[in-house]
Design a protein around this motif. Sequence first.
Motif, PDB file in Angstrom:
ATOM      1  N   TYR A 269      31.488  46.481  51.279  1.00 55.46           N
ATOM      2  CA  TYR A 269      32.423  45.989  50.301  1.00 55.46           C
ATOM      3  C   TYR A 269      32.074  46.817  49.078  1.00 55.46           C
ATOM      4  CZ  TYR A 269      31.411  42.208  53.962  1.00 55.46           C
ATOM      5  OH  TYR A 269      31.223  41.484  54.822  1.00 55.46           O
ATOM      6  N   GLY A 270      30.799  47.280  48.830  1.00 53.50           N
ATOM      7  CA  GLY A 270      30.684  47.979  47.436  1.00 53.50           C
ATOM      8  C   GLY A 270      31.434  49.288  47.788  1.00 53.50           C
ATOM      9  N   ALA A 271      31.423  49.855  48.654  1.00 50.83           N
ATOM     10  CA  ALA A 271      32.082  51.337  48.836  1.00 50.83           C
ATOM     11  C   ALA A 271      33.548  50.996  48.672  1.00 50.83           C
ATOM     12  CB  ALA A 271      31.715  51.804  50.313  1.00 50.83           C
ATOM     13  N   LEU A 272      34.053  50.007  49.262  1.00 49.87           N
ATOM     14  CA  LEU A 272      35.566  49.583  49.535  1.00 49.87           C
ATOM     15  C   LEU A 272      35.883  49.509  47.835  1.00 49.87           C
ATOM     16  CD1 LEU A 272      38.227  48.816  50.705  1.00 49.87           C
ATOM     17  CD2 LEU A 272      37.420  46.506  50.801  1.00 49.87           C
ATOM     18  N   GLY A 273      34.972  48.688  47.266  1.00 46.93           N
ATOM     19  CA  GLY A 273      35.343  48.443  45.712  1.00 46.93           C
ATOM     20  C   GLY A 273      35.423  49.671  45.057  1.00 46.93           C
ATOM     21  N   MET A 274      34.539  50.638  45.207  1.00 51.67           N
ATOM     22  CA  MET A 274      34.563  51.881  44.282  1.00 51.67           C
ATOM     23  C   MET A 274      35.817  52.766  44.618  1.00 51.67           C
ATOM     24  SD  MET A 274      30.620  52.959  44.294  1.00 51.67           S
ATOM     25  CE  MET A 274      30.969  53.813  42.661  1.00 51.67           C
ATOM     26  N   ALA A 275      36.321  52.749  45.909  1.00 49.42           N
ATOM     27  CA  ALA A 275      37.243  53.359  46.389  1.00 49.42           C
ATOM     28  C   ALA A 275      38.713  52.857  45.765  1.00 49.42           C
ATOM     29  CB  ALA A 275      37.592  53.360  48.104  1.00 49.42           C
ATOM     30  N   ILE A 276      38.616  51.324  45.512  1.00 50.21           N
ATOM     31  CA  ILE A 276      39.748  50.890  44.929  1.00 50.21           C
ATOM     32  C   ILE A 276      39.845  51.140  43.349  1.00 50.21           C
ATOM     33  CG2 ILE A 276      40.868  48.231  44.276  1.00 50.21           C
ATOM     34  CD1 ILE A 276      39.889  47.488  46.831  1.00 50.21           C
ATOM     35  N   ILE A 277      38.644  51.055  42.913  1.00 50.76           N
ATOM     36  CA  ILE A 277      38.241  51.329  41.355  1.00 50.76           C
ATOM     37  C   ILE A 277      39.296  53.073  41.221  1.00 50.76           C
ATOM     38  CG2 ILE A 277      36.976  52.069  39.506  1.00 50.76           C
ATOM     39  CD1 ILE A 277      35.105  49.781  40.858  1.00 50.76           C
ATOM     40  N   GLY A 278      38.483  53.726  42.281  1.00 54.16           N
ATOM     41  CA  GLY A 278      38.916  55.067  41.927  1.00 54.16           C
ATOM     42  C   GLY A 278      40.465  55.430  42.042  1.00 54.16           C
ATOM     43  N   ALA A 279      41.200  54.671  42.967  1.00 52.27           N
ATOM     44  CA  ALA A 279      42.392  54.880  43.205  1.00 52.27           C
ATOM     45  C   ALA A 279      43.366  54.300  42.193  1.00 52.27           C
ATOM     46  CB  ALA A 279      43.021  54.210  44.411  1.00 52.27           C
ATOM     47  N   SER A 280      42.913  53.030  41.431  1.00 52.07           N
ATOM     48  CA  SER A 280      43.490  52.383  40.298  1.00 52.07           C
ATOM     49  C   SER A 280      43.415  53.214  39.312  1.00 52.07           C
ATOM     50  CB  SER A 280      42.894  50.864  40.126  1.00 52.07           C
ATOM     51  OG  SER A 280      43.057  50.210  41.428  1.00 52.07           O
ATOM     52  N   SER A 281      42.306  53.881  38.917  1.00 56.74           N
ATOM     53  CA  SER A 281      42.068  54.626  37.812  1.00 56.74           C
ATOM     54  C   SER A 281      42.998  55.873  37.558  1.00 56.74           C
ATOM     55  CB  SER A 281      40.751  55.263  37.671  1.00 56.74           C
ATOM     56  OG  SER A 281      39.627  54.278  37.722  1.00 56.74           O
ATOM     57  N   CYS A 282      43.231  56.375  38.795  1.00 59.12           N
ATOM     58  CA  CYS A 282      44.181  57.571  38.931  1.00 59.12           C
ATOM     59  C   CYS A 282      45.433  56.975  38.727  1.00 59.12           C
ATOM     60  CB  CYS A 282      44.104  58.282  40.199  1.00 59.12           C
ATOM     61  SG  CYS A 282      42.503  58.986  40.598  1.00 59.12           S
ATOM     62  N   LEU A 283      45.844  55.761  38.837  1.00 54.95           N
ATOM     63  CA  LEU A 283      47.433  55.319  38.796  1.00 54.95           C
ATOM     64  C   LEU A 283      47.665  55.012  37.585  1.00 54.95           C
ATOM     65  CD1 LEU A 283      47.784  53.116  41.646  1.00 54.95           C
ATOM     66  CD2 LEU A 283      48.676  55.226  41.583  1.00 54.95           C
ATOM     67  N   VAL A 284      46.364  54.770  36.254  1.00 54.24           N
ATOM     68  CA  VAL A 284      46.807  54.157  34.927  1.00 54.24           C
ATOM     69  C   VAL A 284      47.839  55.127  34.259  1.00 54.24           C
ATOM     70  CG1 VAL A 284      45.788  53.877  32.886  1.00 54.24           C
ATOM     71  CG2 VAL A 284      44.798  52.924  34.983  1.00 54.24           C
ATOM     72  N   PRO A 285      47.552  56.543  34.264  1.00 50.14           N
ATOM     73  CA  PRO A 285      48.358  57.348  33.584  1.00 50.14           C
ATOM     74  C   PRO A 285      49.746  57.594  33.822  1.00 50.14           C
ATOM     75  CG  PRO A 285      46.280  58.465  34.124  1.00 50.14           C
ATOM     76  CD  PRO A 285      46.341  57.413  35.021  1.00 50.14           C
ATOM     77  N   ALA A 286      50.021  57.056  35.222  1.00 53.60           N
ATOM     78  CA  ALA A 286      51.536  57.197  35.521  1.00 53.60           C
ATOM     79  C   ALA A 286      52.190  56.049  35.022  1.00 53.60           C
ATOM     80  CB  ALA A 286      51.438  57.370  37.216  1.00 53.60           C
ATOM     81  N   CYS A 301      39.437  45.925  37.897  1.00 50.50           N
ATOM     82  CA  CYS A 301      38.594  44.732  38.014  1.00 50.50           C
ATOM     83  C   CYS A 301      38.329  44.046  39.111  1.00 50.50           C
ATOM     84  CB  CYS A 301      39.236  43.754  36.996  1.00 50.50           C
ATOM     85  SG  CYS A 301      39.302  44.302  35.125  1.00 50.50           S
ATOM     86  N   PHE A 302      39.467  44.174  40.043  1.00 45.98           N
ATOM     87  CA  PHE A 302      39.176  43.672  41.510  1.00 45.98           C
ATOM     88  C   PHE A 302      37.899  44.455  42.072  1.00 45.98           C
ATOM     89  CE2 PHE A 302      40.103  43.602  46.204  1.00 45.98           C
ATOM     90  CZ  PHE A 302      39.987  42.174  46.359  1.00 45.98           C
ATOM     91  N   GLY A 303      38.131  45.748  42.065  1.00 45.93           N
ATOM     92  CA  GLY A 303      36.944  46.549  42.640  1.00 45.93           C
ATOM     93  C   GLY A 303      35.471  46.418  41.972  1.00 45.93           C
ATOM     94  N   ILE A 304      35.494  46.329  40.731  1.00 44.90           N
ATOM     95  CA  ILE A 304      34.361  46.042  39.939  1.00 44.90           C
ATOM     96  C   ILE A 304      33.831  44.768  40.495  1.00 44.90           C
ATOM     97  CG2 ILE A 304      33.350  45.478  37.837  1.00 44.90           C
ATOM     98  CD1 ILE A 304      35.087  47.561  36.412  1.00 44.90           C
ATOM     99  N   ALA A 305      34.565  43.638  40.748  1.00 43.77           N
ATOM    100  CA  ALA A 305      33.958  42.519  41.510  1.00 43.77           C
ATOM    101  C   ALA A 305      33.351  42.594  42.764  1.00 43.77           C
ATOM    102  CB  ALA A 305      35.223  41.547  41.656  1.00 43.77           C
TER     103      ALA A 305
END
Length: 414
Positions: A269-286, A301-305
């Motif tokens: 669950y922690g690893a999945l959260g970090m993957a979601i955080i990583g993908a979401s961060s890359c989408l912000v500038p777009a 925030c979902f990934g951090i949770a």
Amino acid sequence: AGPSAPAGGNGSGGGNRSLLPARYPPATGGNEDVQIGVLFASKAMLQLLVNPLSGTLIDRVGYEVPLLAGLAVMFLSTATFAFAENYATLFAARSLQGLGSAFADTAGIALIADRYAEEPARSRALGTALACISFGSLAAPPFGGVLYEFAGKRVPFLVLACVCLLDGLLLLALAPPGATGARANMPVGTPIHRLMVDPYIAVVAGALATCNIPLAFLEPTIANWMKDSMGASEWEVGLTWLPAFFPHVLGVYVTVQLAAAYPHLQWFYGALGMAIIGASSCLVPACRNFGQVIIPLCGICFGIALVDTALLPTLAFLVDVRHVSVYGSVYAIADISYSVAYALGPIVAGQIVHTMGFAQLNLGMGLANVLYAPVLLFLKNVCQMKPSNSERNILLEEGPKGLYDTIKMEERKG
């Protein structure tokens, strides 16, 4: 509007923003952004320095007294904000806030871990605490902005000071310090320096720091980026983070339910959260408008949770099975992890955006989270460790032989 403000204007008496420069005159140095960044970071910096001491003290004197002391310091610092007239006073109040948080945050989480010794109750209780932390963090910008606009600068701080006071009174009523003699005969906690070199705890601490970097680095930079790139209005900037509260609560709920059904997959669950955080961060500038930017922020925030809700109970479990079941120092390490991210964010993020660009900042943060996610595989076999290695559990299995053990047995029966 600053120079035209009346010389005798009172910033606490109304919602006129033009009075703010009269109350907080700009410094002659000219670099206001740097000063604001240092002001924001001062809390996390002091918290970072004090946490090793607060964790050790909590292990020695118990959870309630440091929690009460932290609330008292936070009450004082928040009240100081309300009446501050210059940058030096604001800086002192912000730093004092870090001192209070070093005790209140660590003692509060450690108290929950101690009172809820079994899963899934511990994950559920810590998840509730994390949801409340999220609500405070994400609701603060609109809360402070609206009250400042319509009631003046003092009112938001006075309201929060009253919350601290009420919280302290509730603590005295529900868990008064020194109500039992359990602490006198409680086992001595493992020193924080020994916990820091435990490889499992180090992996968890690294994950907590890495997953909070996007939030800590975006908070001071995303407002200017939104104004420059999409012409965002003030209300859009103020409400940027509020919608993310709901996916954060959803993430807490989902992780608690999954942990109850599949407790051996906490690392996943922690690893999945970090993957979601990583993908979401890359989408912000777009993103090109307010509606679009909300989506990746909700993903962060979902990934951090997911990460926090999965790994904070894991810290308590690691202490149970590998050390002594006293939790002040291990949650001081968790607080240090958060503080590292939030101490660097206000100072480093702006410099990175200035030299490299906002898109590069987000891509770097996303890549860091994606690369760290596989490291949590190291925790895969943690669930197979036997809790009976814990000194406290051994004593409980043998039957009560002293005051501390008798009290803990009675608490568990209750």
